[in-house]
Design a protein around this motif. Structure first.
Motif, short mmCIF file in Angstrom:
data_model
loop_
_atom_site.label_atom_id
_atom_site.label_comp_id
_atom_site.label_asym_id
_atom_site.label_seq_id
_atom_site.Cartn_x
_atom_site.Cartn_y
_atom_site.Cartn_z
N THR A 97 0.73 -50.05 17.59
CA THR A 97 1.60 -49.00 17.05
C THR A 97 2.29 -48.17 18.15
O THR A 97 3.29 -47.53 17.86
CB THR A 97 0.80 -48.09 16.10
OG1 THR A 97 -0.35 -47.63 16.81
CG2 THR A 97 0.34 -48.86 14.87
N GLY A 99 2.92 -38.56 4.00
CA GLY A 99 3.61 -39.82 3.77
C GLY A 99 4.81 -39.93 4.70
O GLY A 99 5.23 -38.94 5.30
N LYS A 134 -4.58 -35.47 9.61
CA LYS A 134 -3.61 -35.95 8.63
C LYS A 134 -3.56 -35.03 7.42
O LYS A 134 -4.56 -34.40 7.07
CB LYS A 134 -4.00 -37.34 8.14
CG LYS A 134 -3.93 -38.43 9.17
CD LYS A 134 -4.19 -39.74 8.48
CE LYS A 134 -3.99 -40.90 9.42
NZ LYS A 134 -4.21 -42.18 8.71
N LEU A 140 -7.45 -44.47 16.60
CA LEU A 140 -7.70 -45.79 17.20
C LEU A 140 -6.67 -46.05 18.28
O LEU A 140 -5.48 -45.75 18.11
CB LEU A 140 -7.63 -46.89 16.14
CG LEU A 140 -8.59 -46.77 14.95
CD1 LEU A 140 -8.45 -47.98 14.04
CD2 LEU A 140 -10.03 -46.66 15.42
N GLU A 183 -2.57 -50.59 3.00
CA GLU A 183 -2.33 -50.56 4.45
C GLU A 183 -3.64 -50.44 5.22
O GLU A 183 -4.51 -49.64 4.88
CB GLU A 183 -1.43 -49.38 4.81
CG GLU A 183 -0.06 -49.46 4.17
CD GLU A 183 0.93 -48.43 4.71
OE1 GLU A 183 2.13 -48.71 4.67
OE2 GLU A 183 0.50 -47.35 5.19
N GLY A 209 5.05 -41.24 7.57
CA GLY A 209 4.77 -41.02 8.99
C GLY A 209 4.80 -39.55 9.39
O GLY A 209 4.75 -39.21 10.57
N GLU A 228 -4.23 -46.40 3.81
CA GLU A 228 -3.71 -45.79 2.58
C GLU A 228 -3.09 -46.87 1.71
O GLU A 228 -2.90 -48.00 2.15
CB GLU A 228 -2.65 -44.72 2.91
CG GLU A 228 -1.42 -45.28 3.55
CD GLU A 228 -0.19 -44.38 3.35
OE1 GLU A 228 -0.22 -43.48 2.51
OE2 GLU A 228 0.81 -44.63 4.03
N GLN A 238 6.55 -49.56 15.84
CA GLN A 238 6.88 -48.29 15.19
C GLN A 238 7.44 -47.31 16.21
O GLN A 238 7.27 -47.49 17.42
CB GLN A 238 5.62 -47.65 14.59
CG GLN A 238 4.84 -48.55 13.65
CD GLN A 238 3.62 -47.85 13.06
OE1 GLN A 238 3.17 -46.82 13.59
NE2 GLN A 238 3.09 -48.40 11.99
N GLU A 270 -9.52 -38.15 11.26
CA GLU A 270 -10.22 -39.40 11.54
C GLU A 270 -10.08 -39.76 13.00
O GLU A 270 -9.28 -39.17 13.73
CB GLU A 270 -9.75 -40.53 10.59
CG GLU A 270 -8.30 -40.82 10.64
CD GLU A 270 -7.80 -41.75 9.51
OE1 GLU A 270 -8.35 -41.74 8.41
OE2 GLU A 270 -6.83 -42.46 9.77
N LYS A 271 -10.88 -40.70 13.43
CA LYS A 271 -10.82 -41.20 14.79
C LYS A 271 -9.43 -41.77 15.04
O LYS A 271 -8.89 -42.46 14.18
CB LYS A 271 -11.88 -42.30 14.95
CG LYS A 271 -11.84 -43.01 16.28
CD LYS A 271 -12.85 -42.40 17.21
CE LYS A 271 -12.69 -42.96 18.62
NZ LYS A 271 -13.00 -41.94 19.64
N LYS A 302 -4.59 -38.86 -0.20
CA LYS A 302 -5.21 -39.80 0.74
C LYS A 302 -6.72 -39.64 0.79
O LYS A 302 -7.43 -40.59 1.07
CB LYS A 302 -4.60 -39.61 2.13
CG LYS A 302 -3.14 -40.04 2.19
CD LYS A 302 -2.64 -39.94 3.60
CE LYS A 302 -1.27 -40.57 3.74
NZ LYS A 302 -0.91 -40.79 5.14
N HIS A 321 -0.84 -52.31 12.74
CA HIS A 321 -0.70 -51.91 11.34
C HIS A 321 -0.44 -53.19 10.54
O HIS A 321 0.57 -53.84 10.74
CB HIS A 321 0.48 -50.94 11.22
CG HIS A 321 0.83 -50.58 9.80
ND1 HIS A 321 0.85 -49.28 9.35
CD2 HIS A 321 1.17 -51.34 8.74
CE1 HIS A 321 1.19 -49.28 8.06
NE2 HIS A 321 1.40 -50.52 7.67
P1 ADP Z 1 2.17 -42.34 6.27
O1 ADP Z 1 1.65 -42.32 4.88
O2 ADP Z 1 2.74 -41.05 6.68
O3 ADP Z 1 3.03 -43.51 6.57
P2 ADP Z 1 -0.15 -43.66 7.42
O4 ADP Z 1 -1.50 -43.18 7.10
O5 ADP Z 1 0.35 -44.87 6.70
O6 ADP Z 1 0.87 -42.47 7.21
O7 ADP Z 1 -0.04 -43.91 8.98
C1 ADP Z 1 1.18 -44.23 9.60
C2 ADP Z 1 0.96 -44.68 11.01
O8 ADP Z 1 0.24 -43.69 11.77
C3 ADP Z 1 0.13 -45.93 11.18
O9 ADP Z 1 0.88 -47.11 11.00
C4 ADP Z 1 -0.36 -45.78 12.62
O10 ADP Z 1 0.66 -46.08 13.55
C5 ADP Z 1 -0.62 -44.30 12.73
N1 ADP Z 1 -2.02 -43.96 12.42
C6 ADP Z 1 -2.51 -43.47 11.28
N2 ADP Z 1 -3.85 -43.28 11.35
C7 ADP Z 1 -4.23 -43.67 12.58
C8 ADP Z 1 -5.50 -43.73 13.28
N3 ADP Z 1 -6.64 -43.32 12.72
N4 ADP Z 1 -5.50 -44.22 14.53
C9 ADP Z 1 -4.37 -44.64 15.13
N5 ADP Z 1 -3.16 -44.59 14.53
C10 ADP Z 1 -3.07 -44.13 13.28
#
Ligand code: ADP
Length: 448
Positions: free
Chosen positions: A438, A163, A158, A203, A275, A165, A288, A232, A200-201, A116, A208
């Motif tokens: 989300t 991956g 993260k 949000l 995404e 979630g 990602e 989700q 990261e921040k 990532k 999504h």
């Molecule tokens: P994975 O690869 O495990 O699926 P993702 O990076 O796609 O992880 O993130 C999955 C979910 O996590 C997103 O759909 C969102 O709900 C939450 N998420 C990820 N990053 C952020 C963020 N910076 N702020 C708020 N929610 C986040």
């Protein structure tokens, strides 16, 4: 075109791939574990090979056994489905070394997007917006706390190799940072075999929204619009829909263009999903890229009337894209509910076991992708997805009504399922108005 494909997956996606292969006149070989001997894809395949005992490490992730199965059966290509080996660059490489076509992008593209941090760095080079964050691995606690202070809490930690979630931790205040970092590193090391982290921040209440892309090896690339996967549970998707109630035509075009930048930069081949998180005012941030077919691809199929698996196989076989961007039309609205064998009353605990009755809904605009039949025993070793219910209608409100009707018809006994949760979401007035983010489930349905 291929004459024979080995499907290195199980459950509904194995069946989904097989259905398209049957229509294309391609013979199928299903590589399966001992636990899946009686599963529907195994029963319906032209040929089957048992590749090992139930645990995935011994069967569905057992590369030597899968490659041998493909060679012994004279398969020309391997379809990895989603999850399991679908984003394993090493597996893609080994396939190529054995003269087998891995149905997916080149190993280099899988590796670059699978990490990532390297994916984020590429996006920044391309000028695609990313979420403010560390932009690289966290090397020390001190560095992490300095960065978190600069960005402002809450932040999300993260795993670079994360991956599904998993491997993410939200941190609300500096007090918790050190302990959460420790836990996250430990978890990432155990689950992904790589303890590298970034932050990261976090949000608040984002949507999504992801863009489906499709490309061939001759440099032709298109996007098939978006899917909104904001509903989700614990960062795992429950409901997906297309189009997104939050996107304007202009925003869709801009996000589509951003997604295609990465496709061009990587000379990407096949299907993929870029995404993004989208905030309330329509800013979008790359999160990602998934370099495989996704669970929720049927909602895109419903509004574009394309067979994504057929297109994926076509481009893997060296075909060129049969359509241009301007040929893509979006028609109506589609919603997908993921039905899991889980008990919503017991914190969504998986519920494997014997399915007594299984009566899927039908009728106009309804599609059910499922490997379950009455008398099927859901094995305890794999994920708990047992059916995908997809409703299509000319507009969103009619799609909601149709989905409610279909959920009401769906009868599954013997195991607990997430059907009641879907009913509650679909009847929620905020959801019906198009509100979704989300943490919607926690806030509006389960209550925090
Ligand atoms: P994975 O690869 O495990 O699926 P993702 O990076 O796609 O992880 O993130 C999955 C979910 O996590 C997103 O759909 C969102 O709900 C939450 N998420 C990820 N990053 C952020 C963020 N910076 N702020 C708020 N929610 C986040």
């Amino acid at each position: 075109m291929f004459r024979k494909i080995l499907i290195a997956n199980r459950g509904e996606i194995a069946l989904r791939i097989m259905r398209t292969c049957n229509e294309l006149g391609i013979r199928t070989v299903v590589a399966h574990s001992e636990a899946d001997r009686d599963s529907l894809p195994v029963r319906l395949a032209d040929e089957t090979v048992c590749i090992g005992p139930p645990p995935t490490a011994s069967s569905y992730l057992n590369i030597p056994n899968i490659v041998s199965a493909a060679m012994l059966t004279g398969s020309e290509a391997i379809h990895p489905g989603y999850g399991l080996l679908s984003e394993n660059a090493r597996f893609a490489e080994i396939c190529a070394d054995h003269g087998l076509c891995f149905i997916g992008p080149a190993p280099g593209a899988i590796a670059q997007m699978g990490d990532k941090i390297s994916a984020l760095q590429l996006m920044q080079e391309l000028g695609v917006p990313t979420i403010p964050g560390s932009n690289g691995p966290l090397n020390s606690q001190l560095e992490a706390s300095k960065m978190a202070r600069e960005i402002g809490y809450p932040i999300i930690i993260k795993a670079a190799a994360g991956g599904g979630g998993r491997g993410m931790r939200v941190v609300q205040s500096p007090r918790k940072l050190a302990s959460e970092l420790e836990l996250a590193r430990h978890e990432a090391q155990i689950v992904f075999g790589n303890g590298e982290l970034y932050l990261e921040k976090y949000l608040e209440e984002p949507r999504h929204v992801e863009i489906q892309i499709l490309a061939d090896r001759y440099g032709n690339a298109i996007h098939l619009g978006e899917r909104d996967c904001s509903i989700q549970r614990r960062h795992q998707k429950l409901i997906e829909e297309a189009p997104s109630p939050a996107l304007t035509t202009e925003l869709r075009m801009r996000m589509g263009e951003a997604a295609l930048l990465v496709v061009k930069a990587l000379r990407y081949e096949g299907v993929g999903t870029v995404e993004f998180l989208v905030d309330r005012v329509g800013n979008f941030y790359f999160m990602e890229m998934n370099t495989r077919i996704q669970v929720e691809h049927p909602v895109t199929e419903a509004i574009t009337r394309l067979d994504l698996i057929a297109l994926q196989i076509l481009v893997a076989a060296g075909g060129s894209l049969p359509c241009k961007q301007e040929d893509i039309r979006f028609d109506g609205h589609a919603i997908e509910c993921r039905i899991n064998a889980e008990d919503p009353l017991r914190d969504f605990r998986p519920c494997p076991g014997l399915v007594d009755a299984f009566v899927p809904p039908g009728g106009l605009g309804i599609r059910v992708d499922s490997h379950v039949y009455p008398g099927y025993i859901i094995p305890p070793y794999y994920d708990s997805l047992i059916a995908k219910l997809i409703a299509w209608a000319p507009d969103r409100s009619q799609a909601i009504v149709r989905m409610q009707r279909a959920l009401g018809e769906f009868a599954i006994t013997g195991v607990r399922t997430t059907l009641p949760i879907h009913q509650r979401i679909l009847e929620n007035a905020f959801y019906q108005k198009g509100e979704a983010y989300t943490n919607f489930l926690q806030r509006r349905i389960l209550g925090s």
